[in-house]
Design a protein around this motif. Structure first.
Motif, PDB file in Angstrom:
ATOM      1  N   VAL A 345       7.563   6.960  -5.260  1.00 54.54           N
ATOM      2  CA  VAL A 345       6.486   7.762  -4.663  1.00 54.54           C
ATOM      3  C   VAL A 345       5.160   7.005  -4.691  1.00 54.54           C
ATOM      4  CG1 VAL A 345       5.064   9.816  -4.956  1.00 54.54           C
ATOM      5  CG2 VAL A 345       7.539  10.027  -4.949  1.00 54.54           C
ATOM      6  N   PRO A 346       4.713   6.481  -5.845  1.00 55.21           N
ATOM      7  CA  PRO A 346       3.449   5.742  -5.835  1.00 55.21           C
ATOM      8  C   PRO A 346       3.508   4.446  -5.034  1.00 55.21           C
ATOM      9  CG  PRO A 346       4.491   5.597  -7.993  1.00 55.21           C
ATOM     10  CD  PRO A 346       5.245   6.624  -7.212  1.00 55.21           C
ATOM     11  N   MET A 347       4.654   3.780  -5.027  1.00 50.46           N
ATOM     12  CA  MET A 347       4.777   2.567  -4.220  1.00 50.46           C
ATOM     13  C   MET A 347       4.616   2.907  -2.741  1.00 50.46           C
ATOM     14  SD  MET A 347       7.971  -0.070  -3.748  1.00 50.46           S
ATOM     15  CE  MET A 347       8.725   1.029  -2.539  1.00 50.46           C
ATOM     16  N   PHE A 348       5.209   4.014  -2.325  1.00 52.49           N
ATOM     17  CA  PHE A 348       5.060   4.441  -0.943  1.00 52.49           C
ATOM     18  C   PHE A 348       3.604   4.757  -0.624  1.00 52.49           C
ATOM     19  CE2 PHE A 348       4.366   8.337   1.487  1.00 52.49           C
ATOM     20  CZ  PHE A 348       4.715   7.905   2.753  1.00 52.49           C
ATOM     21  N   ALA A 349       2.892   5.399  -1.569  1.00 50.05           N
ATOM     22  CA  ALA A 349       1.488   5.737  -1.351  1.00 50.05           C
ATOM     23  C   ALA A 349       0.659   4.484  -1.107  1.00 50.05           C
ATOM     24  CB  ALA A 349       0.940   6.505  -2.553  1.00 50.05           C
ATOM     25  N   VAL A 350       0.904   3.444  -1.884  1.00 51.35           N
ATOM     26  CA  VAL A 350       0.178   2.177  -1.713  1.00 51.35           C
ATOM     27  C   VAL A 350       0.481   1.584  -0.342  1.00 51.35           C
ATOM     28  CG1 VAL A 350      -0.210  -0.132  -2.647  1.00 51.35           C
ATOM     29  CG2 VAL A 350       0.237   1.769  -4.209  1.00 51.35           C
ATOM     30  N   LEU A 351       1.753   1.629   0.051  1.00 53.33           N
ATOM     31  CA  LEU A 351       2.164   1.093   1.345  1.00 53.33           C
ATOM     32  C   LEU A 351       1.481   1.835   2.494  1.00 53.33           C
ATOM     33  CD1 LEU A 351       4.078  -0.587   3.209  1.00 53.33           C
ATOM     34  CD2 LEU A 351       5.752   1.251   2.943  1.00 53.33           C
ATOM     35  N   VAL A 352       1.510   3.155   2.461  1.00 48.88           N
ATOM     36  CA  VAL A 352       0.944   3.960   3.549  1.00 48.88           C
ATOM     37  C   VAL A 352      -0.560   3.736   3.672  1.00 48.88           C
ATOM     38  CG1 VAL A 352       0.391   6.323   4.232  1.00 48.88           C
ATOM     39  CG2 VAL A 352       2.714   5.732   3.590  1.00 48.88           C
ATOM     40  N   VAL A 353      -1.265   3.763   2.551  1.00 50.68           N
ATOM     41  CA  VAL A 353      -2.717   3.585   2.592  1.00 50.68           C
ATOM     42  C   VAL A 353      -3.077   2.200   3.109  1.00 50.68           C
ATOM     43  CG1 VAL A 353      -4.796   3.393   1.167  1.00 50.68           C
ATOM     44  CG2 VAL A 353      -3.200   5.281   0.796  1.00 50.68           C
ATOM     45  N   ASP A 354      -2.391   1.183   2.600  1.00 44.72           N
ATOM     46  CA  ASP A 354      -2.718  -0.180   3.012  1.00 44.72           C
ATOM     47  C   ASP A 354      -2.339  -0.432   4.471  1.00 44.72           C
ATOM     48  OD1 ASP A 354      -3.752  -2.782   2.302  1.00 44.72           O
ATOM     49  OD2 ASP A 354      -1.696  -3.516   2.404  1.00 44.72           O
ATOM     50  N   TYR A 355      -1.195   0.054   4.893  1.00 41.55           N
ATOM     51  CA  TYR A 355      -0.698  -0.224   6.248  1.00 41.55           C
ATOM     52  C   TYR A 355      -1.419   0.605   7.308  1.00 41.55           C
ATOM     53  CZ  TYR A 355       2.635  -1.169  10.024  1.00 41.55           C
ATOM     54  OH  TYR A 355       3.213  -1.558  11.203  1.00 41.55           O
ATOM     55  N   VAL A 434      -9.909   2.345  -3.640  1.00 37.53           N
ATOM     56  CA  VAL A 434     -10.997   1.840  -4.486  1.00 37.53           C
ATOM     57  C   VAL A 434     -10.874   0.334  -4.702  1.00 37.53           C
ATOM     58  CG1 VAL A 434     -11.986   1.911  -6.804  1.00 37.53           C
ATOM     59  CG2 VAL A 434     -11.376   4.040  -5.640  1.00 37.53           C
ATOM     60  N   LEU A 435      -9.662  -0.129  -5.013  1.00 43.37           N
ATOM     61  CA  LEU A 435      -9.463  -1.550  -5.292  1.00 43.37           C
ATOM     62  C   LEU A 435      -9.603  -2.417  -4.044  1.00 43.37           C
ATOM     63  CD1 LEU A 435      -6.447  -1.314  -7.766  1.00 43.37           C
ATOM     64  CD2 LEU A 435      -8.799  -1.939  -8.319  1.00 43.37           C
ATOM     65  N   SER A 436      -9.416  -1.815  -2.872  1.00 43.49           N
ATOM     66  CA  SER A 436      -9.520  -2.595  -1.634  1.00 43.49           C
ATOM     67  C   SER A 436     -10.956  -2.761  -1.156  1.00 43.49           C
ATOM     68  CB  SER A 436      -8.695  -1.931  -0.525  1.00 43.49           C
ATOM     69  OG  SER A 436      -9.300  -0.723  -0.115  1.00 43.49           O
ATOM     70  N   LEU A 437     -11.891  -1.946  -1.677  1.00 40.91           N
ATOM     71  CA  LEU A 437     -13.269  -1.992  -1.187  1.00 40.91           C
ATOM     72  C   LEU A 437     -13.929  -3.365  -1.347  1.00 40.91           C
ATOM     73  CD1 LEU A 437     -14.612   1.523  -2.297  1.00 40.91           C
ATOM     74  CD2 LEU A 437     -13.999   0.751   0.000  1.00 40.91           C
ATOM     75  N   PRO A 438     -13.843  -4.011  -2.525  1.00 40.79           N
ATOM     76  CA  PRO A 438     -14.467  -5.338  -2.646  1.00 40.79           C
ATOM     77  C   PRO A 438     -13.888  -6.348  -1.654  1.00 40.79           C
ATOM     78  CG  PRO A 438     -13.956  -4.457  -4.812  1.00 40.79           C
ATOM     79  CD  PRO A 438     -13.303  -3.554  -3.816  1.00 40.79           C
ATOM     80  N   ALA A 439     -12.565  -6.312  -1.452  1.00 44.08           N
ATOM     81  CA  ALA A 439     -11.935  -7.261  -0.527  1.00 44.08           C
ATOM     82  C   ALA A 439     -12.386  -6.993   0.908  1.00 44.08           C
ATOM     83  CB  ALA A 439     -10.410  -7.148  -0.624  1.00 44.08           C
ATOM     84  N   ARG A 440     -12.521  -5.723   1.271  1.00 42.28           N
ATOM     85  CA  ARG A 440     -12.962  -5.398   2.625  1.00 42.28           C
ATOM     86  C   ARG A 440     -14.406  -5.835   2.844  1.00 42.28           C
ATOM     87  NH1 ARG A 440     -11.635   0.587   4.357  1.00 42.28           N
ATOM     88  NH2 ARG A 440     -11.898  -0.362   6.417  1.00 42.28           N
ATOM     89  N   ARG A 441     -15.251  -5.652   1.839  1.00 40.51           N
ATOM     90  CA  ARG A 441     -16.648  -6.093   1.956  1.00 40.51           C
ATOM     91  C   ARG A 441     -16.721  -7.600   2.106  1.00 40.51           C
ATOM     92  NH1 ARG A 441     -18.797  -2.255  -2.985  1.00 40.51           N
ATOM     93  NH2 ARG A 441     -18.867  -0.286  -1.801  1.00 40.51           N
TER      94      ARG A 441
END
Length: 451
Positions: A345-355, A434-441
């Motif tokens: 379930v959490p692995m899927f959540a990471v996949l969906v949000v990132d993709y 949250v963890l993706s914000l620095p990379a996106r900036r």
């Protein structure tokens, strides 16, 4: 009929990952396949985990059916969304994870998926063998039926798309007729499904989500052969949800007729008028469950060894699954599903949000040398921990003891409305954002500097 159409109709899964996957499955193919997966003899006996997930606190019939509907919709929505990247990329599920974690890190969920698929496959062979004995008695030993079911499973995996077409054309209609007939026969007996409470509603939803979400790691294995994303998504959600809810409701009725004795849950089916015929159809159909697990184990292994011939892998995995089935402990079924939910379930959540939300689809890298993305492991682990902190479903004593200590240390008190699967999903999803914000900036700054 032109040769091109003939080739399309009879197209088969390539032998290695180096070859392009044919896209021949339409909405009816996907819907029939997932509907067949939603009907399971294991679901009939597993209805006891839905009805009484905590032990000693059974739900009312209404609460149990509603939990089945809610859990199925939530779980199948996850499976359906997990299928879409498979359609768009043409890659199987574990290869897709190269884009999320990188090629080498994708080996971790791949190994976990192989383990869970072996477990599922063994459970299904156990069910087929015991179903056959329920029909024909114990004159033929369990081991003979298990080996026969294993051999049928291996045969289906040699031509997997052919197996799916077979299901749609010939098996699905028989399953629908059998389910309708058996439902009428059992409910006419007036099973006592009253009483109970709503106290264990959230754990029951967790159980049903786990039943559904266990297919997340294999959704793309079949969706990659779909003609469209819509066909794959609707086929999963509609086909599986309707079938699973019907299966669990019928399982509850059967349990009520035998005093909630899980060991006797199949007796009312066999004893019904023409029950041997229609229950026999369901026993034979169960092979699609073991087929799906063995085939997905095969393509998961190909993520580790892309050039291995899937036919050889299927035979080896089929034999191994059969050996496990000869010694499987079905009493660990509930705990097994909890582990599946906590991991995937959490692995899927990471996949969906990132993709879907963070633009991952535009840069999804499924190459053999896709760079490692260690950062994506963090929200997965956080979601895994959230699941065990929130869950109230008992599993194994020493493991439950660890998380009891964690809850005490955090001062966490579980509330009846809390749902472990949703908590794991939300924690993993929010952590990914949250963890993706620095990379996106950083990417934005680089783009501005280039201009």
């Amino acid at each position: 009929m032109t040769s091109a159409v003939v080739d399309d109709v009879h197209a088969e899964v390539p032998l290695t990952l180096d070859e392009e996957a044919p896209r021949t499955l339409g909405l009816l193919d996907q819907g029939a396949f997932w509907a067949n997966l939603g009907v399971s003899l294991l679901g009939f006996s597993g209805a006891l985990f839905l009805l009484d997930p905590l032990g000693g606190k059974p739900l009312t019939f209404t609460a149990a059916v509603l939990a089945a509907v809610v859990g199925s919709l939530l779980g199948t929505a996850m499976v359906g969304l997990a299928a879409i990247p498979g359609v768009r990329t043409g890659r199987p599920a574990m290869v897709l994870l190269r884009g999320l974690f990188g090629a080498r890190l994708s080996y971790i969920p791949t190994v976990l998926n192989i383990v869970q698929m072996l477990g599922w496959g063994a459970f299904e062979l156990w069910v087929i063998a015991n179903g056959a004995q329920a029909l024909f008695g114990t004159a033929v030993p369990y081991a003979v039926w298990a080996v026969a079911a294993g051999a049928l499973t291996i045969a289906l995996t040699i031509r997997p798309l052919g197996a799916l077409r077979l299901l749609r054309r010939y098996v699905t209609a028989g399953v629908v007729i059998a389910m309708i007939w058996l439902s009428i026969a059992l409910f006419r007996q007036g099973p006592s499904v009253g009483g109970g409470s709503w106290d264990a509603f959230a754990p029951a939803v967790d159980y049903v989500i786990a039943l559904s979400v266990s297919w997340v790691p294999m959704a793309a294995d079949y969706a990659r052969h779909s003609r469209s994303s819509g066909a794959a998504f609707i086929g999963v959600v509609a086909g599986y949800t309707i079938a699973q809810v019907a299966c669990l409701a019928l399982g509850i009725a059967a349990l009520a007729l035998v005093g909630n004795d899980g060991d006797k849950v199949w007796d009312p089916f066999v004893a019904a008028p023409l029950g041997v015929v229609f229950f026999g159809i369901l026993v034979l159909r169960e092979a699609d469950q073991s087929f799906a697990n063995v085939y997905s184990t095969t393509v998961s292994i190909q993520n580790l060894a892309p050039r291995w011939d899937r036919r050889v892998i299927s035979v080896v995995i089929g034999v191994l699954t059969t050996l496990i089935a000869l010694f499987a402990d079905v009493n660990s079924y509930g705990a097994f599903l909890s582990v599946i939910g906590a991991v995937f379930v959490p692995m899927f959540a990471v996949l969906v949000v990132d993709y879907f939300l963070l633009g991952g689809a535009a840069r999804w890298n499924t190459a053999k040398d896709a760079p490692s993305r260690w950062l994506m492991v963090v929200p997965w682990i956080l979601g895994f921990a959230a699941y065990w902190i929130v869950t109230s479903t008992p599993t194994v004593g020493w493991w439950d003891g660890i998380w009891t200590e964690v809850r005490l240390a955090l001062g966490f008190v579980h509330q009846p409305w809390m749902n472990a699967a949703l908590a794991a999903f939300l924690v993993a999803a929010l952590a990914t954002v949250v963890l993706s914000l620095p990379a996106r900036r950083l990417r934005s700054r680089r783009l501005r500097s280039r201009r």
